[in-house]
Design an enzyme around this catalytic site. Structure first.
Site, PDB file in Angstrom:
ATOM      1  N   ARG A  73      55.739   4.838  64.025  1.00 49.52           N
ATOM      2  CA  ARG A  73      54.382   5.397  64.028  1.00 49.52           C
ATOM      3  C   ARG A  73      54.387   6.855  64.493  1.00 49.52           C
ATOM      4  NH1 ARG A  73      49.928   4.394  67.941  1.00 49.52           N
ATOM      5  NH2 ARG A  73      47.960   4.858  66.881  1.00 49.52           N
ATOM      6  N   HIS A  77      52.858   9.932  62.362  1.00 50.12           N
ATOM      7  CA  HIS A  77      51.811  10.800  62.907  1.00 50.12           C
ATOM      8  C   HIS A  77      52.293  12.240  63.041  1.00 50.12           C
ATOM      9  CE1 HIS A  77      48.780   7.733  64.692  1.00 50.12           C
ATOM     10  NE2 HIS A  77      49.335   7.274  63.592  1.00 50.12           N
ATOM     11  N   ASN A 104      46.415   9.318  68.732  1.00 51.25           N
ATOM     12  CA  ASN A 104      47.759   9.373  69.320  1.00 51.25           C
ATOM     13  C   ASN A 104      47.832   8.884  70.757  1.00 51.25           C
ATOM     14  OD1 ASN A 104      48.993  10.432  67.020  1.00 51.25           O
ATOM     15  ND2 ASN A 104      48.492  12.538  67.578  1.00 51.25           N
ATOM     16  N   HIS A 203      53.476  -1.685  58.820  1.00 50.00           N
ATOM     17  CA  HIS A 203      52.644  -2.535  59.677  1.00 50.00           C
ATOM     18  C   HIS A 203      53.228  -3.938  59.825  1.00 50.00           C
ATOM     19  CE1 HIS A 203      48.630  -0.093  59.376  1.00 50.00           C
ATOM     20  NE2 HIS A 203      49.593   0.529  60.038  1.00 50.00           N
TER      21      HIS A 203
END
Length: 342
Positions: A73, A77, A104, A203
């Protein structure tokens, strides 16, 4: 009426042509940026860099398997804001940095990135970028369960010097996004529909915060009916999530309650996400919406096969790792990952 229809058709043709130009421009820019990346970039300047990074990351993941989802992740990001330049690692200084933006705040593992950085600095100071360390940490943490690298990481990125919470808010796709919005988000980064669906498969590991999807579980249509559920959810899965997220029914702002995104397999990187999705067990709106587009839904069917998913994932994450990279003389090699060089 007919004249209006003709005008509308002309507008659609112009819009379609504009989209083609945008995609062509994005592809050209991405190719130019990626030209500075290559496999084994540190082979001569710091030959043990990747070995050191893997050793530190594997040692950490062995004691905390949830780090794999955290690093994956973090990489996503980072790349979606200003490109893959480690701007997500910078602490707030003269302005509020990306890591302090709402999307975040639940990122973790920064201390492990700093540990890797310190280790490679001892081996060869001022050579290995924090941006490359983030890319390697994502690959190595996810690969730990297989004891082999699942995809190739091209290196040669350099570190950015700017980090803005507002840019993070604007560029990171929201879990409430619909399919057209997600596709536009990915297109803006030079990625396509296949990349959107494939990378959503990340995911398959990690957890979701109830406050990011509880609106699907309670009073979905806003008619003050607590049992009103998003009809796109599998009823039994909806009941499971309601039981896990009951606190959010009373306090929608509660962000402390979490649920595994792939119950029973939340630390295993596999294709089970797509099996769940096909069964209407996608946790977020951004998951469920993949079934609303025929092309995306067809890909979901194919990606249920573990081999097909892993084969496609390595290609899509390689493309993601090329977004907006700084190479050559651009940017810098930070001494510490959380601050720009003075």
């Amino acid at each position: 009426m007919q004249g209006g229809a003709n005008n509308k058709g002309l507008v659609c043709l112009i819009a379609a042509a504009a989209v083609v130009l945008v995609f062509a421009g994005s592809s050209g820019i991405a190719a130019a940026q990626a030209a500075g990346l290559k496999k084994g970039f540190y082979k001569k300047s710091c030959p043990k860099a990747e070995e050191i990074a893997q050793r530190v990351v594997w040692n950490r993941v062995a004691g905390n398997p949830e780090l794999a989802a955290k690093f994956l992740r973090m990489f996503f990001h980072d790349c979606f804001v200003r490109g893959c330049d480690a701007s997500v690692l910078l602490d707030s200084a003269s302005n509020t940095a990306e890591k302090n933006a709402a999307p975040n705040l639940s990122l973790a593992g920064f201390e492990v990135i700093e540990e890797v950085k310190a280790a490679v600095e001892r081996e060869c100071a001022g050579v290995v970028s924090c941006a490359d360390i983030v890319a390697l940490a994502a690959r190595d943490s996810v690969s730990y369960q297989y004891r082999r690298s699942l995809w190739e990481v091209e290196t040669g990125r350099r570190d950015g010097t700017v980090s803005s919470d507002q840019e993070a808010l604007a560029d990171i796709p929201a879990p409430t996004s619909t399919f057209p919005i997600l596709l536009a988000n990915f297109s803006a980064k030079g990625l396509g529909l296949q990349d959107l669906v494939v990378l959503s498969g990340g995911h398959t590991i990690g957890i979701g915060h109830c406050n990011l999807f509880s609106s699907r579980l309670f009073n979905f249509t806003g008619k003050n009916n607590p049992s009103d559920v998003d009809p796109s959810l599998n009823p039994s899965y909806a009941r499971f999530l309601q039981g896990q997220c009951r606190r959010n029914q009373q306090d929608p702002n509660d962000n402390s309650t979490v649920v595994p995104m792939d119950p029973g397999s939340s630390v295993s990187f596999d294709s089970h996400y797509f099996v769940n999705l096909k069964a209407r067990q996608g946790m977020f709106t951004s998951d469920a919406t993949l079934l609303t587009d025929g092309r995306a839904a067809a890909l979901v069917d194919k990606l249920r096969d573990p081999g097909v998913f892993l084969d496609h994932f390595k290609n899509s994450i390689k493309r993601m790792g090329q977004i907006g990279v700084l190479t050559g003389a651009a940017g810098q090699i930070r001494k510490r990952c959380n601050a720009v060089n003075s």
